[in-house]
Scaffold this active site. Structure first.
Site, PDB file in Angstrom:
ATOM      1  CB  ALA A  35      34.439  65.889 -26.951  1.00 53.92           C
ATOM      2  CG  ASN A  61      29.988  73.234 -27.198  1.00 50.56           C
ATOM      3  OD1 ASN A  61      29.792  72.256 -26.481  1.00 50.56           O
ATOM      4  ND2 ASN A  61      30.925  73.265 -28.133  1.00 50.56           N
ATOM      5  CG  LEU A 114      34.449  73.027 -24.830  1.00 48.93           C
ATOM      6  CD1 LEU A 114      34.275  74.417 -25.441  1.00 48.93           C
ATOM      7  CD2 LEU A 114      33.087  72.391 -24.552  1.00 48.93           C
ATOM      8  CD  GLU A 125      34.219  73.121 -29.836  1.00 52.31           C
ATOM      9  OE1 GLU A 125      33.225  72.808 -30.525  1.00 52.31           O
ATOM     10  OE2 GLU A 125      34.789  72.324 -29.066  1.00 52.31           O
TER      11      GLU A 125
END
Length: 272
Positions: A67, A96, A121, A153
């Site tokens: 990110a 997400n 991510l 995540e």
């Protein structure tokens, strides 16, 4: 290369739908809009009638450093009429969940070409790919959830333990370690090309995939993918929802925003 967004390029080459991250100056860090654009292109590839492989490539030294710190900081500091819940539902949870879902339900063979490290991510999305090729043994995956005041995540609470040992994943994630090539080899990484130039690496993979797919019945590929995916798609789908809703409480407390600010300041100081 085609596409209006020069940060992420794409083109079709025979049975291949190629998507390339093109922000080498920022180590391919991605804003929220970049992640949405990436998901949009993966979805587009899913509906391309004459392709069977979706190939994710990148440029420069990193596949993706995760990110964009500045993007997160600007979202945190923005003054709007939204409540904090509304802000982070939009800028974190819904995004997400959507991006991870697009990767998880993809019908084509998803191939990640690691020209360098992948973080956050972006690293989670690599773990959702069917095949992962490494440029050399210097690549690594990093899941800095603890450093950022978050939880897992991108379906990683399922994908990582299923491909590596649970104890190894717990130790690596809890203590913010790099997941090295030695750990990834034969588990997440399918093949090491032993190259040092990203352009050569990307070109070799395209050439190899086109050559190797000449003698197979391509529609069968989709049937194989469907059968294998049946073993994990529902589990990742459930994990995706749980991960995002659990993480939302941390965003509402402001801890990830605070830590992104600290990392942004460190990055600025390092550049100076």
């Amino acid at each position: 290369m085609t596409g209006s967004n020069e940060n992420i390029l794409h083109y079709v080459d025979g049975p291949l739908f190629v998507i390339k991250l093109n922000k080498p100056q920022s180590l391919n860090s991605l804003t929220g809009l970049d992640y949405l654009r990436l998901a949009e292109l993966v979805d587009k590839a899913d509906n391309e009638p004459n392709t069977y492989f979706t190939v994710l490539q990148s440029t420069g030294r990193f596949f993706s450093s995760g990110a964009d710190f500045g993007d997160i900081s600007s979202k945190a500091q923005s003054q709007t009429n939204e409540t904090e819940l509304e802000k982070w539902l939009t800028n974190f949870l819904s995004r997400n969940v959507y991006v991870t879902s697009v990767f998880n339900r993809h019908k084509k063979i998803l191939i990640c070409c690691l020209n360098g490290p992948a973080v956050g991510l972006s690293a989670a999305l690599c773990a959702l790919c069917d095949l992962v090729y490494a440029m050399n043994d210097k690549v690594f995956l990093k899941y800095p959830f603890m450093e950022l005041g978050l939880v897992m995540e991108g379906g990683t609470s399922v994908t990582l333990p299923s491909k590596l040992s649970s104890n190894q994943v717990t130790d690596t994630v809890l203590f913010n370690k790099n997941m090295t090539y030695e750990q990834l080899q034969g588990r997440i990484v399918t093949r090491n090309y032993n190259l040092n130039d990203a352009n050569e690496f990307n070109e070799r993979i395209i050439k190899d995939l086109k050559s190797r797919s000449k003698d197979i019945y391509l529609p069968s590929i989709l049937g194989v993918k469907k059968l294998i995916a049946a073993n994990y798609v529902d589990s990742v789908h459930r994990a995706n929802s749980l991960e995002a809703t659990d993480a939302l409480s941390f965003w509402l407390r402001g801890e990830p925003q605070r830590r992104f600010q600290i990392l942004k300041a460190k990055l600025r100081k390092h550049k100076m």
